[in-house]
Each structure stands twice: as structure tokens, then as C-alpha cells.
Scaffold this active site. Structure first.
Site, PDB file in Angstrom:
ATOM      1  N   TYR A   1       0.856  -1.190   0.000  1.00  0.00           N
ATOM      2  CA  TYR A   1       0.000   0.000   0.000  1.00  0.00           C
ATOM      3  C   TYR A   1       0.886   1.230   0.000  1.00  0.00           C
ATOM      4  CZ  TYR A   1      -3.448   3.441   1.715  1.00  0.00           C
ATOM      5  OH  TYR A   1      -4.272   4.527   1.867  1.00  0.00           O
TER       6      TYR A   1
ATOM      7  N   ASP B   1       9.205   2.940  -0.119  1.00  0.00           N
ATOM      8  CA  ASP B   1       8.151   3.575   0.666  1.00  0.00           C
ATOM      9  C   ASP B   1       8.378   3.178   2.121  1.00  0.00           C
ATOM     10  OD1 ASP B   1       5.937   4.388   2.012  1.00  0.00           O
ATOM     11  OD2 ASP B   1       4.477   3.579   0.581  1.00  0.00           O
TER      12      ASP B   1
ATOM     13  N   LYS C   1       3.994   8.930   8.838  1.00  0.00           N
ATOM     14  CA  LYS C   1       3.766   8.366  10.183  1.00  0.00           C
ATOM     15  C   LYS C   1       4.740   8.891  11.251  1.00  0.00           C
ATOM     16  CE  LYS C   1       0.815   4.776   8.504  1.00  0.00           C
ATOM     17  NZ  LYS C   1       0.894   4.227   7.160  1.00  0.00           N
TER      18      LYS C   1
HETATM   19  C1  LIG Z   1       0.203   4.674   5.777  1.00  0.00           C
HETATM   20  C2  LIG Z   1       0.975   4.436   4.543  1.00  0.00           C
HETATM   21  C3  LIG Z   1       0.929   5.305   3.448  1.00  0.00           C
HETATM   22  C4  LIG Z   1      -0.048   6.435   3.373  1.00  0.00           C
HETATM   23  O1  LIG Z   1       0.173   7.400   4.334  1.00  0.00           O
HETATM   24  P1  LIG Z   1      -1.038   8.380   4.722  1.00  0.00           P
HETATM   25  O2  LIG Z   1      -0.389   9.334   5.683  1.00  0.00           O
HETATM   26  O3  LIG Z   1      -2.078   7.516   5.338  1.00  0.00           O
HETATM   27  O4  LIG Z   1      -1.496   9.037   3.491  1.00  0.00           O
HETATM   28  C5  LIG Z   1       1.779   5.092   2.392  1.00  0.00           C
HETATM   29  N1  LIG Z   1       2.636   4.065   2.392  1.00  0.00           N
HETATM   30  C6  LIG Z   1       2.705   3.195   3.415  1.00  0.00           C
HETATM   31  C7  LIG Z   1       3.703   2.088   3.371  1.00  0.00           C
HETATM   32  C8  LIG Z   1       1.863   3.334   4.511  1.00  0.00           C
HETATM   33  O5  LIG Z   1       1.899   2.434   5.487  1.00  0.00           O
END
Ligand SMILES: *Cc1c(COP(=O)(O)O)cnc(C)c1O
Length: 429
Positions: free
Chosen positions: A142, A237, A265
Site C-alpha cells: 500500500y 516507501d 507516520k
Molecule cells: C500509511 C501508509 C501510506 C499512506 O500514508 P497516509 O499518511 O495515510 O497518506 C503510504 N505508504 C505506506 C507504506 C503506509 O503504510
């Protein structure tokens, strides 16, 4: 009717599904959500006054636990200097220096307001830099909810069985190619079939959005080589893993450095923050130096930067904390595993560093095709049983339990006991 249900009844009338992010609706665990009144340390309290041990930790950011006094002071001091200016401020420079010093290969960084914005922007830059359109992502990874990344994307989309989304034009996702995580041949084939057309590969170096899947370092190494050989920008990511697995993230841990990286995060300490960065040559494509446009009214917001800086400074050179976090997860893993044996429940524990998932399957978990064999109905029952024991787990099978520094031995021992009780109930079905 309790207060959470009352709030939910009001909420569904004015917010889609009553929530501002789908997994929070508790739909996949067959119940209404609890609404939170406050949180402190490792505990979170709902509006009905019930106390829970919190393993969501706001999905990662609360690495020092809730309502940390030192961090709260930082936020209050920052508030008193003004919440937002819309012109540059010193804390933006400080934040960028901290991130670029922390992360190998991240020579320049641009702050944004969420992980979604970070990945979306990184991909735009990678496309601008290479002059190519196609991108590769992995099944079950994701990267936020921007259009071109909303394909077979884990987390809530996996929970709700959404392959892509209505509202995303086919033309937008036709450049998004999906490969199998931990399967380098699937990457090689896709690159071969699309020779010279792939701008970037984006990957969670340790997947955390199909539950935790332990990384395969050899796969990552081959991925690095194949992207180098084909002029493809490799994007990590690290929105979950950055500053969580280690201060230098997966790049440091694996000693495999990407061309670009995304954060979110933890780096906001609970405030809405994201960042993307990479080699100067690539980041120099970004406006106003380069022609790739990307902007943000609240980006680099001084309140969020101050909080983020305080969190990152506390994590720096804090090997002890990383070991402690991992030990907490390890202790849970061992407890859960012995409970699986005792109860005969069909489940496996997947852990990497301080990230932990419990899957209701009997398959060893190495990738997407394994995690989807999990019995999500069983997870729902398990979740509810744990909640009754005052433990708040992620309200979906395909998510991660996040450790925080304030989680005590007593909390963990209690959690293991509750886990056995829940397993015993489950084994009756
Ligand atoms: C949470 C998450 C996102 C998205 O971040 P948001 O602040 O919710 O938009 C993107 N990549 C990864 C791996 C994530 O866990």
C-alpha cells in the site's frame, strides 16, 4: 446504548461510514467502532471510560507512547510561536537536515502532509526525471490512495477486497504494472516486456500493509541491481518502516540504498506529515529548481516540524530503544506461538523487528498469496475477544501491531494471557 454507539449513529449521518479512514469503521471485525476520548502512554480510553492496551499506536507514529510529556511541551512551545506562516521557517531546515543525515542516499528532501502525498509526488518526480510513464508496484503493498497507486494495494483495499477503485480512470492505472513481492522473476519479465518504458519501482522494503511479511534481502538486492541496469528509479516507501526498523530505515538495515524514499507516520510524531527525498540530481527536478510541480500550503508546517524534530532527535543514537521495541515484539511472538501450540488454533505469527502480525492460516507467510489464505472471520472473533479483555488490536487481519516505548512487561504478559483465552474460545468453533 453506550456512548460509542451513540456517536457512531450520529457519525454515519454526516461522515461516510462514520469514519475518516475506512479501516476505523471496524467493519471487517463485525462490530461498530469504539470512539476514543483520550490516551496516555500505552493506554487508550474510549468515551465509555473503558481502558485498552493500545497496539495501533496511531498506525505507528506514537513510538514513544501517547501524550509523552516532553513531546507535548515541544508542541505547546511551538503553538505559542504561531501555527503556520506560509513562508519559510528555521524548523523546516532543521527537519531536512535531520532526515538527510539519517537516511543514506537521501540528499534532499521535500516535506508534505501525508504518506499519500509523499508517494504520489515521488512518482511524479521519478516520471519527470526519467521521461517515462510506467511504474511497477507490488501486490499487497500500500502506498496511500493516489489514483495510480490504488491497484492491488493491501491495507484497507485488501480488507475490503478492492482491486482498484471506481473513480480511478482506466487510463490512469494503465501505466501501473503489478508484480509479485519476493518474486524477482515477475519483475524481470515485466521489465523485459516493457523495455525502456518503466520510470520507477515503488516498494515497501518490509511490507506492512498485508500484515507483516519478512523481507527477503536477496530479492531486494536483485531489485536494486535490475533497476540500476535498466535506468529505473527505485523508490522505498518507508512510511511505516522509516525510523521504526532502525534510525536509518531499511536502507541502513539491508545496506541497499534506493534512489528515492518516502516517509510519513513517525516523522510527524502524530501530526499530519509526510516527506519524499532522494539523490540531489533527481530531487533537483522539483519546482522551483526544476519543472516537476509539487506544492503545499501547510507543507513544512512549523508545529508539525517541531514535533517531528523532537521525535527524530530522541530516536537518534537510541539503539537501546530499538532493541527494547524489538524485544517487546519478540516476547509477544514467543507468547503467541506457545499459545498456538497449547490451543491448537491454526495461526502463524509473522514478525520483523518491532512489527508483528498474527495470521489465521497454517501457511508460512512469505507474500501476498500466503496472507490471503487467512481466515478473516476468525480474526474478527479474535479481535472482539481481545477487545473484551481490554486490548486494542488493529481492527483488520491485514495490518500490523505496533510497539511503543511505554508498553510495559506487565502489559505484554497480560496480552499473552488474553491471547490464550481468545485462542481457547476460538478452538471451540
Ligand atoms: C500509511 C501508509 C501510506 C499512506 O500514508 P497516509 O499518511 O495515510 O497518506 C503510504 N505508504 C505506506 C507504506 C503506509 O503504510
Amino acid at each position: 446504548m453506550n456512548k460509542s454507539n451513540e456517536l457512531f449513529e450520529k457519525a454515519v449521518k454526516v461522515i461516510p461510514g462514520g469514519v475518516n479512514s475506512p479501516v476505523r469503521a471496524f467493519g471487517s471485525v463485525n462490530m461498530n467502532p469504539i470512539f476514543i476520548r483520550n490516551a496516555k502512554g500505552s493506554y487508550i480510553y474510549d468515551v465509555d471510560g473503558k481502558k485498552y492496551i493500545d497496539y495501533i499506536s496511531s498506525w505507528g507514529p506514537m513510538i514513544f507512547g501517547h501524550c509523552d510529556e516532553e513531546l507535548n511541551k515541544v508542541a505547546i512551545n511551538a503553538l505559542e510561536k504561531g501555527v503556520s506562516y506560509g513562508v519559510p521557517s528555521d524548523v523546516e531546515v532543521e527537519m531536512a537536515e535531520i532526515i538527510t543525515q539519517a537516511y543514506k542516499g537521501c540528499e534532499m528532501v521535500r516535506m508534505v502532509n501525508s504518506g499519500t502525498e509523499a508517494t504520489m509526488s515521488a512518482i511524479r518526480v521519478a516520471r519527470g526525471y526519467t521521461g517515462k510513464d510506467k511504474i511497477i508496484k507490488f501486490e499487497g503493498c500500500y502506498h496511500g490512495h493516489s489514483d495510480c497507486l490504488l491497484v492491488k494495494s493491501g491495507s484497507g483495499t485488501l480488507t475490503f477486497n478492492v482491486q482498484t477503485s471506481p473513480g480511478v480512470p482506466v487510463d490512469t492505472v494503465k501505466h501501473t504494472l503489478v508484480c509479485e513481492y519476493n518474486n524477482i522473476d515477475s519483475v524481470k519479465e515485466t521489465i523485459e516486456k516493457n523495455k525502456g518504458e518503466i520510470a520507477c519501482i515503488i516498494i515497501e522494503p518490509v511490507p506492512g500493509n498485508m500484515g507483516v511479511v519478512a523481507p527477503n534481502i536477496e530479492f531486494m538486492r536483485e531489485l536494486r541491481k535490475i533497476t540500476e541496469d535498466n535506468n529505473i528509479v527505485l523508490i522505498y516507501d518507508e512510511v511505516i518502516t522509516g525510523f521504526r526498523l532502525s534510525y536509518g530505515g531499511a536502507a541502513e538495515l539491508f545496506d541497499i540504498v534506493p534512489d528515492m524514499v518516502c516517509f510519513g507516520k513517525i516523522i510527524g510524531g502524530g501530526l499530519p506529515v509526510g516527506a519524499y527525498g532522494g539523490k540531489s540530481e533527481i530531487m533537483s527536478m522539483v519546482s522551483p529548481v526544476g519543472k516537476v510541480y509539487q506544492a503545499g500550503t501547510l507543507s513544512g508546517n512549523p508545529l508539525a516540524m517541531s514535533m517531528g524534530i523532537a521525535v527524530l532527535n530522541r530516536l537518534k543514537n537510541n539503539q537501546k530503544l530499538y532493541i527494547e521495541l524489538e524485544n517487546k515484539a519478540k516476547k509477544l511472538e514467543e507468547g503467541f506461538k506457545s499459545n498456538i501450540e497449547l490451543s491448537g488454533v491454526k495461526a502463524v505469527v509473522s514478525r520483523y523487528k518491532s512489527m508483528l502480525s498474527l495470521f489465521f492460516t497454517d501457511r508460512e507467510v512469505n507474500g501476498y498469496s500466503d496472507v490471503v489464505t487467512s481466515d478473516t472471520e476468525k480474526y474478527a472473533k479474535y479481535f472482539q475477544s481481545m477487545l473484551k479483555s481490554e486490548i486494542l488490536l488493529p481492527p483488520a487481519q491485514y495490518e500490523v501491531m505496533f510497539m511503543n516505548a511505554t508498553l510495559s512487561d506487565k502489559d505484554i504478559e497480560y496480552t499473552i494471557k488474553a491471547n490464550l483465552k481468545a485462542f481457547m474460545e476460538l478452538s471451540k468453533y
